[in-house]
Design an enzyme around this catalytic site. Structure first.
Site, PDB file in Angstrom:
ATOM      1  N   ASN A  11       0.877  -1.164   0.000  1.00 22.62           N
ATOM      2  CA  ASN A  11       0.000   0.000   0.000  1.00 22.62           C
ATOM      3  C   ASN A  11       0.918   1.219   0.000  1.00 22.62           C
ATOM      4  O   ASN A  11       1.719   1.384   0.923  1.00 22.62           O
ATOM      5  CB  ASN A  11      -0.849  -0.085   1.283  1.00 22.62           C
ATOM      6  CG  ASN A  11      -1.528   1.220   1.658  1.00 22.62           C
ATOM      7  OD1 ASN A  11      -1.712   2.104   0.821  1.00 22.62           O
ATOM      8  ND2 ASN A  11      -1.914   1.339   2.920  1.00 22.62           N
ATOM      9  N   LYS A  13       0.068   4.248   0.315  1.00 14.41           N
ATOM     10  CA  LYS A  13      -0.510   5.310   1.167  1.00 14.41           C
ATOM     11  C   LYS A  13      -0.480   6.648   0.424  1.00 14.41           C
ATOM     12  O   LYS A  13      -0.712   6.690  -0.788  1.00 14.41           O
ATOM     13  CB  LYS A  13       0.239   5.375   2.508  1.00 14.41           C
ATOM     14  CG  LYS A  13       0.288   4.021   3.211  1.00 14.41           C
ATOM     15  CD  LYS A  13       0.730   4.112   4.649  1.00 14.41           C
ATOM     16  CE  LYS A  13       0.763   2.715   5.256  1.00 14.41           C
ATOM     17  NZ  LYS A  13       1.117   2.694   6.656  1.00 14.41           N
ATOM     18  N   HIS A  99      -8.480  -0.004   6.128  1.00 13.16           N
ATOM     19  CA  HIS A  99      -7.096   0.088   6.600  1.00 13.16           C
ATOM     20  C   HIS A  99      -7.084   0.799   7.951  1.00 13.16           C
ATOM     21  O   HIS A  99      -7.913   1.680   8.208  1.00 13.16           O
ATOM     22  CB  HIS A  99      -6.218   0.846   5.590  1.00 13.16           C
ATOM     23  CG  HIS A  99      -4.768   0.870   5.981  1.00 13.16           C
ATOM     24  ND1 HIS A  99      -4.253   1.851   6.800  1.00 13.16           N
ATOM     25  CD2 HIS A  99      -3.752   0.015   5.722  1.00 13.16           C
ATOM     26  CE1 HIS A  99      -2.968   1.589   7.010  1.00 13.16           C
ATOM     27  NE2 HIS A  99      -2.643   0.487   6.373  1.00 13.16           N
ATOM     28  N   GLU A 101      -5.485   3.171   9.098  1.00 13.86           N
ATOM     29  CA  GLU A 101      -5.514   4.651   9.060  1.00 13.86           C
ATOM     30  C   GLU A 101      -6.910   5.170   8.732  1.00 13.86           C
ATOM     31  O   GLU A 101      -7.301   6.239   9.189  1.00 13.86           O
ATOM     32  CB  GLU A 101      -4.445   5.147   8.059  1.00 13.86           C
ATOM     33  CG  GLU A 101      -3.052   4.944   8.635  1.00 13.86           C
ATOM     34  CD  GLU A 101      -1.974   4.629   7.619  1.00 13.86           C
ATOM     35  OE1 GLU A 101      -2.156   4.907   6.419  1.00 13.86           O
ATOM     36  OE2 GLU A 101      -0.931   4.086   8.024  1.00 13.86           O
ATOM     37  N   GLU A 171      -3.608  -6.696  10.404  1.00 11.43           N
ATOM     38  CA  GLU A 171      -2.580  -5.692  10.668  1.00 11.43           C
ATOM     39  C   GLU A 171      -2.806  -5.093  12.054  1.00 11.43           C
ATOM     40  O   GLU A 171      -3.646  -4.198  12.221  1.00 11.43           O
ATOM     41  CB  GLU A 171      -2.665  -4.576   9.624  1.00 11.43           C
ATOM     42  CG  GLU A 171      -2.462  -5.046   8.205  1.00 11.43           C
ATOM     43  CD  GLU A 171      -2.059  -3.890   7.296  1.00 11.43           C
ATOM     44  OE1 GLU A 171      -0.903  -3.862   6.860  1.00 11.43           O
ATOM     45  OE2 GLU A 171      -2.881  -3.005   7.059  1.00 11.43           O
ATOM     46  N   GLY A 177       3.549   1.182  10.758  1.00 10.89           N
ATOM     47  CA  GLY A 177       4.165   2.498  10.593  1.00 10.89           C
ATOM     48  C   GLY A 177       5.498   2.636  11.316  1.00 10.89           C
ATOM     49  O   GLY A 177       6.005   1.686  11.921  1.00 10.89           O
ATOM     50  N   SER A 217       4.938  -3.502   9.830  1.00  6.21           N
ATOM     51  CA  SER A 217       6.393  -3.524   9.976  1.00  6.21           C
ATOM     52  C   SER A 217       7.049  -4.792   9.429  1.00  6.21           C
ATOM     53  O   SER A 217       8.036  -5.268   9.976  1.00  6.21           O
ATOM     54  CB  SER A 217       6.803  -3.293  11.433  1.00  6.21           C
ATOM     55  OG  SER A 217       6.457  -1.977  11.831  1.00  6.21           O
TER      56      SER A 217
HETATM   57  P1  PGA Z   1       4.276  -0.741   7.454  1.00  4.55           P
HETATM   58  O1  PGA Z   1       2.784  -0.450   6.936  1.00  4.55           O
HETATM   59  O2  PGA Z   1       4.751  -1.997   6.766  1.00  4.55           O
HETATM   60  O3  PGA Z   1       5.056   0.471   7.010  1.00  4.55           O
HETATM   61  O4  PGA Z   1       4.216  -0.893   8.921  1.00  4.55           O
HETATM   62  C1  PGA Z   1       1.851  -1.476   6.871  1.00  4.55           C
HETATM   63  C2  PGA Z   1       0.511  -0.934   6.489  1.00  4.55           C
HETATM   64  O5  PGA Z   1       0.127   0.177   6.869  1.00  4.55           O
HETATM   65  O6  PGA Z   1      -0.243  -1.644   5.788  1.00  4.55           O
END
Ligand code: PGA
Length: 263
Positions: A11, A13, A99, A101, A171, A177, A217
């Site tokens: 993704n 973002k 997601h 976020e 997730e 993040g 991560s």
């Molecule tokens: P990240 O993001 O791998 O940078 O932790 C994962 C995500 O938001 O799907």
């Protein structure tokens, strides 16, 4: 060695412009060419503005392109929203819903995610529904219950015949993040099993065809330990996949760990 179909996606973002997404995809296409005949399902979820270009660039490849979000209505007075008809028009077949976020920065609820899921499925899109507990849920030892609620509410009224249109990403919010801490492979496996049991309770044996991906991560070093878990079908990666060379390195690594299914 285990035999399974492998899902690997990222993704982007709100990080890459159209030209940056184009550069990323061109390099990714080059880097992943040797693997595009196998059943590893590769996907990239760029910004809305990049979607038409991304569809064109990946047209002759096995890389799937997805949208980051979608309205729960097909048209109407919803300024700023993108409808499934608009995604269909440019040939996008995959949409991410819920997601972390969207849930935590934009305060979307399970009921809203469910309306989006139902609308997307009605329009023939594949839905990648994201679920995950917060750090507070984890501390209170209610992660399993939270995941079950998100699945049962998020997939409410989905019929068994629509199951082939579902993908799920687990997730944990606390793992996502730059301040995230990756879950241990054992912790992730534990919750993937809870997710698969819940999906089976909802959809019977057909649920076994729903891929459940781990995200939060993921990086080159930990990718192998996640993919070796029996109930982790793929990886959904943010930061560590935004460089096309890194994405390809992770693909090569996880492919070595699992024996890819024949087409
Ligand atoms: P990240 O993001 O791998 O940078 O932790 C994962 C995500 O938001 O799907």
């Amino acid at each position: 060695m285990k035999l399974k179909k492998l899902y690997l996606g990222t993704n982007l973002k709100m990080y890459k412009t159209i030209s940056e997404t184009g550069d990323f995809l061109k390099r990714l296409i080059r880097n992943t060419k040797p693997y595009q005949g196998d059943t590893a399902e590769l996907f990239v979820i760029p910004s809305y503005t990049s979607l038409p270009m991304a569809m064109e660039l990946t047209g002759n490849t096995a890389i799937k392109i997805g949208a980051q979000n979608m309205s729960w209505e097909e048209e109407g007075p919803f300024t700023g929203e993108i409808s499934p008809r608009m995604l269909e028009e440019i040939g996008v077949g995959l949409v991410m819903v819920g997601h972390s976020e969207r849930r935590h920065v934009f305060h979307e609820t399970d009921e809203e995610e469910n309306r989006k899921v139902l609308c997307a499925v009605k329009h023939g899109l594949t839905v990648l529904l994201c679920v995950g507990e917060t750090g507070a849920d984890k501390e209170a030892a209610v992660s399993g219950q939270v995941l079950e609620i998100q699945l049962k509410k998020g997939l409410k009224s989905i019929s068994v015949s629509q199951v082939p249109q579902l993908w799920v990403a687990y997730e944990p919010v606390w793992a996502i993040g730059k301040n995230g801490i990756p879950a241990s492979a054992e912790y992730a496996q534990h919750n993937h099993l809870i997710i698969k049991k819940c999906l089976t309770e909802m959809f019977g044996n057909q649920a076994m065809s729903i891929p459940v991906l781990y995200g939060g991560s993921v990086n080159f070093d930990n990718s192998g330990s996640f993919i070796l878990q029996p109930d982790i079908d793929g990886l959904f990666i943010g930061r560590s996949a935004w460089d096309a060379d890194s994405f390809a390195r992770i693909l090569v690594r996880v492919r070595k760990m699992v024996q890819i299914e024949d087409k």
